[in-house]
Design an enzyme around this catalytic site. Structure first.
Site, mmCIF file in Angstrom:
data_model
loop_
_atom_site.group_PDB
_atom_site.id
_atom_site.type_symbol
_atom_site.label_atom_id
_atom_site.label_comp_id
_atom_site.label_asym_id
_atom_site.label_seq_id
_atom_site.Cartn_x
_atom_site.Cartn_y
_atom_site.Cartn_z
ATOM 1 N N ARG A 135 -126.779 14.446 -49.486
ATOM 2 C CA ARG A 135 -125.920 15.757 -49.719
ATOM 3 C C ARG A 135 -126.393 16.877 -49.653
ATOM 4 O O ARG A 135 -125.646 17.905 -49.268
ATOM 5 C CB ARG A 135 -125.145 15.609 -51.276
ATOM 6 C CG ARG A 135 -124.273 16.374 -51.729
ATOM 7 C CD ARG A 135 -123.377 15.643 -53.028
ATOM 8 N NE ARG A 135 -124.357 15.507 -54.057
ATOM 9 C CZ ARG A 135 -124.572 14.328 -54.652
ATOM 10 N NH1 ARG A 135 -124.063 13.139 -54.077
ATOM 11 N NH2 ARG A 135 -125.544 14.241 -55.710
ATOM 12 N N ASN A 158 -125.781 16.690 -42.610
ATOM 13 C CA ASN A 158 -124.734 15.835 -43.203
ATOM 14 C C ASN A 158 -123.485 16.842 -43.590
ATOM 15 O O ASN A 158 -122.732 16.473 -44.531
ATOM 16 C CB ASN A 158 -125.281 15.303 -44.572
ATOM 17 C CG ASN A 158 -124.712 13.752 -44.434
ATOM 18 O OD1 ASN A 158 -124.212 13.235 -43.789
ATOM 19 N ND2 ASN A 158 -125.301 13.118 -45.686
ATOM 20 N N PRO A 201 -122.091 12.869 -47.516
ATOM 21 C CA PRO A 201 -121.815 14.047 -46.840
ATOM 22 C C PRO A 201 -121.935 15.198 -47.565
ATOM 23 O O PRO A 201 -121.790 15.057 -48.964
ATOM 24 C CB PRO A 201 -120.449 13.830 -46.097
ATOM 25 C CG PRO A 201 -119.893 13.003 -46.987
ATOM 26 C CD PRO A 201 -120.719 11.854 -47.451
ATOM 27 N N HIS A 202 -122.318 16.282 -47.142
ATOM 28 C CA HIS A 202 -122.325 17.353 -47.875
ATOM 29 C C HIS A 202 -120.900 18.113 -48.146
ATOM 30 O O HIS A 202 -120.366 18.831 -47.398
ATOM 31 C CB HIS A 202 -123.288 18.483 -47.089
ATOM 32 C CG HIS A 202 -123.120 20.085 -47.699
ATOM 33 N ND1 HIS A 202 -124.398 20.080 -48.729
ATOM 34 C CD2 HIS A 202 -122.626 21.006 -47.518
ATOM 35 C CE1 HIS A 202 -124.244 21.340 -49.009
ATOM 36 N NE2 HIS A 202 -123.253 22.054 -48.429
ATOM 37 N N HIS A 203 -120.171 17.521 -48.890
ATOM 38 C CA HIS A 203 -118.612 17.769 -49.168
ATOM 39 C C HIS A 203 -118.639 17.873 -50.820
ATOM 40 O O HIS A 203 -118.668 16.905 -51.536
ATOM 41 C CB HIS A 203 -117.994 16.715 -48.563
ATOM 42 C CG HIS A 203 -116.369 16.990 -48.491
ATOM 43 N ND1 HIS A 203 -115.577 16.112 -49.407
ATOM 44 C CD2 HIS A 203 -115.878 17.859 -47.600
ATOM 45 C CE1 HIS A 203 -114.398 16.571 -48.846
ATOM 46 N NE2 HIS A 203 -114.493 17.467 -48.261
#
Ligand SMILES: *[C@@H]1O[C@H](CO)[C@@H](O)[C@H](O)[C@H]1NC(C)=O
Ligand SMILES: *[C@@H]1O[C@H](CO)[C@@H](O)[C@H](O)[C@H]1NC(C)=O
Ligand SMILES: *[C@@H]1O[C@H](CO)[C@@H](O)[C@H](O)[C@H]1NC(C)=O
Ligand SMILES: *[C@@H]1O[C@H](CO)[C@@H](O)[C@H](O)[C@H]1NC(C)=O
Ligand SMILES: *[C@@H]1O[C@H](CO)[C@@H](O)[C@H](O)[C@H]1NC(C)=O
Ligand SMILES: *[C@@H]1O[C@H](CO)[C@@H](O)[C@H](O)[C@H]1NC(C)=O
Ligand SMILES: *[C@@H]1O[C@H](CO)[C@@H](O)[C@H](O)[C@H]1NC(C)=O
Ligand SMILES: *[C@@H]1O[C@H](CO)[C@@H](O)[C@H](O)[C@H]1NC(C)=O
Length: 465
Positions: A432, A438, A385-387
């Site tokens: 990501r 995401n 995930p883009h986190h």
């Protein structure tokens, strides 16, 4: 002929029963609460996430109040309070009206999630007509991809609204969060609930008496969480205050007047979100007005109109209702939860259709296409995930944009996060760098978590398969 038909219906049943996947909604709730613990900032020794440490302990020093705490909204570290108050209300709504959907293994954790955000909202509302609405510079924040404990830019700026720079949208949303918080805590912690009720009343009067859009008062925020208007929020706040106080004298005339304001009823697209509250006003308003002894069929009719419109939205080949191509899963989760609520109300149209549609959409998220869109849940769930904070390797390894752009998987699991979702052809990239598909966020999980509770309750009572 008869036996042929019987054989046919048995075959149909076997087919239907086999095609019907089952999912553990309680497990999804458990993971979602984990995501909310991952997102906490400030002093977090008790968040039970071993790879997270304290950060941003000096927030609020520019206004002389300790404003450390709260949560990261998404991948970034800035605190954005409009969607923050909104996710809190959505979770409270689930805890209030779908209490039987919270298995005893997750109920305390779910109350803890909202207690954290409600306590933080109390701190962010230091006097009746002052509210802090953002902490940190969003543009500056977006220039880096680092661990929060490595933040290089020093103390962060606190942005506020007040009598000369109002924000009826966000102040109404604070009021809704406080009022719904009062309702869920009044039998659990009476003192805390009374505090919340007072904040709810004050926040709503501030919203009502000093009109304006918070993104006009604090223009820095417009690039991130711009408000499209506050009429819907004033209605949403009034519905929750009416429910908490049953003060029809105060809140009913406000609702009546809003109804007649230009565009109020026409402003009814299929989006139900932190910014757009019309669907919630109509659907929850129908129930609350009835309970207050002032039933109004026009609220119910608008609710039915909304759910019918949502169910008619174009779907992807595999059946996802595409309310918005940008992060479709959070929008469909909110809509599913709204329509599950409508289906509980008398004379609310095709109840079975709303329930089965909502279930189909949530099952799409949980794995019906062969992949889950909730990190750590079920089969083939997202790993990248883009986190930021979960992607960065632990100290002393460097993080930064080179790491962001590398092929390396996220270093830690961002457990329980619902991601943005697929494109219109059901394609999804677990990258990501692909923040359109995401990205994650506090508000993404809220409608989803409450919908899990609703489905769990309906299933327990035998109302859905
Ligand atoms: C569902 O998940 C809950 C919470 O994680 C767990 O306690 C329970 O055992 C699970 N149920 C089944 C049938 O696997
Ligand atoms: C909670 O989940 C457990 C395990 O799945 C189950 O045995 C129990 O009946 C559930 N309790 C409630 C109140 O639903
Ligand atoms: C926020 O940061 C950006 C980028 O560093 C800068 O241009 C801008 O002036 C800052 N805004 C405020 C309000 O400090
Ligand atoms: C009121 O809020 C505005 C906008 O954030 C700010 O510029 C102003 O200084 C605040 N007023 C007071 C008295 O703090
Ligand atoms: C914010 O929304 C208003 C309309 O409500 C629009 O005029 C403005 O351009 C938007 N600002 C940004 C930065 O998107
Ligand atoms: C919005 O409301 C108007 C007026 O009530 C109605 O004609 C229209 O069909 C509604 N649209 C949706 C998407 O519900
Ligand atoms: C609210 O007050 C009305 C009378 O004004 C009463 O009929 C109704 O039962 C009350 N509702 C609740 C939920 O207390
Ligand atoms: C309700 O919805 C179901 C499933 O979509 C459909 O089969 C049924 O005809 C609908 N009933 C009415 C009265 O519209």
């Amino acid at each position: 002929m008869k036996s042929y038909l019987t054989a046919f219906s048995i075959a149909l049943c076997i087919y239907a029963c086999m095609g019907q996947q089952t999912y553990n909604y309680t497990e999804a709730i458990r993971l979602s609460n984990t995501f909310y613990r991952i997102q906490r900032q400030g002093r977090i020794a008790d968040n039970h996430i071993p790879w997270r440490v304290d950060c941003f302990l000096h927030d609020g020093q520019d206004v002389g109040i300790d404003l450390s705490g709260g949560h990261f909204h998404a991948a970034d570290y800035t605190k954005f309070l409009f969607p923050y108050a909104s996710f809190t209300t959505m979770l409270n709504w689930g805890l209030l009206d779908w209490a039987n959907g919270y298995n005893e293994t997750v109920v305390d954790d779910s109350f803890d999630t909202v207690r954290r955000s409600l306590e933080y909202l109390v701190v962010m509302h230091p006097s009746p007509n002052v509210m802090f609405v953002q902490i940190g510079n969003g543009s500056l924040d977006h220039t880096l991809w680092e661990r929060c404990e490595d933040w290089p830019h020093g103390p962060r700026t606190t942005f506020q609204i007040n009598e000369t720079a109002p924000g009826s949208d966000i102040a109404s949303e604070y009021a809704a969060a406080f009022a719904s918080g009062y309702l869920i805590f009044k039998d659990r912690d009476a003192a805390f609930a009374e505090t919340l009720l007072q904040h709810a009343i004050d926040a709503y009067e501030f919203a009502f008496n000093f009109r304006g859009k918070y993104s006009d008062s604090v223009p820095e925020i417009a690039e991130f969480y711009n408000s499209t208007g506050f009429g819907d929020d004033l209605g949403w706040g009034a519905v929750w205050l009416l429910r908490a106080t049953n003060n029809t004298q105060r809140y009913k005339p406000i609702l009546d007047k809003l109804w007649c304001e230009e565009d109020y009823q026409e402003n009814n697209g299929t989006e139900f979100s932190w910014d757009k509250k019309y669907a919630g006003v109509f659907i929850l308003g129908n129930k609350v007005l009835e309970e207050a002894g002032s039933a109004e069929a026009r609220y119910r009719d608008k609710g039915i109109e909304y759910c019918n419109a949502v169910m008619n939205v174009e779907r992807t080949p595999q059946g996802l209702t595409l309310i918005d191509e940008w992060t479709p899963l959070r929008f469909v989760s909110n809509a599913a939860f709204a329509c599950l609520n409508l289906a509980e109300q008398p004379n609310s149209g095709n109840v079975t259709a709303y329930r089965l549609w909502a279930m189909s959409q949530m099952h799409y998220i949980l794995g019906d296409t062969g992949r889950s869109f909730v990190v750590g849940f079920g089969e083939n769930s997202p790993r990248n995930p883009h986190h930021r904070i979960s992607s960065c390797p632990p100290r002393p390894a460097p993080c930064g944009w080179a790491f962001f752009n590398s092929d390396a998987d996220n270093h830690f699991e961002c457990t329980g996060a619902l991601v943005g979702g697929p494109d219109r052809n059901d394609n999804f990239q677990d990258l990501r760098q692909n923040w359109e598909q995401n990205d994650v966020g506090l508000d993404y999980n809220a409608g989803f978590q409450s919908a899990m509770a609703a489905l769990n309750q309906l299933q327990r009572f035998g109302l859905i398969p």
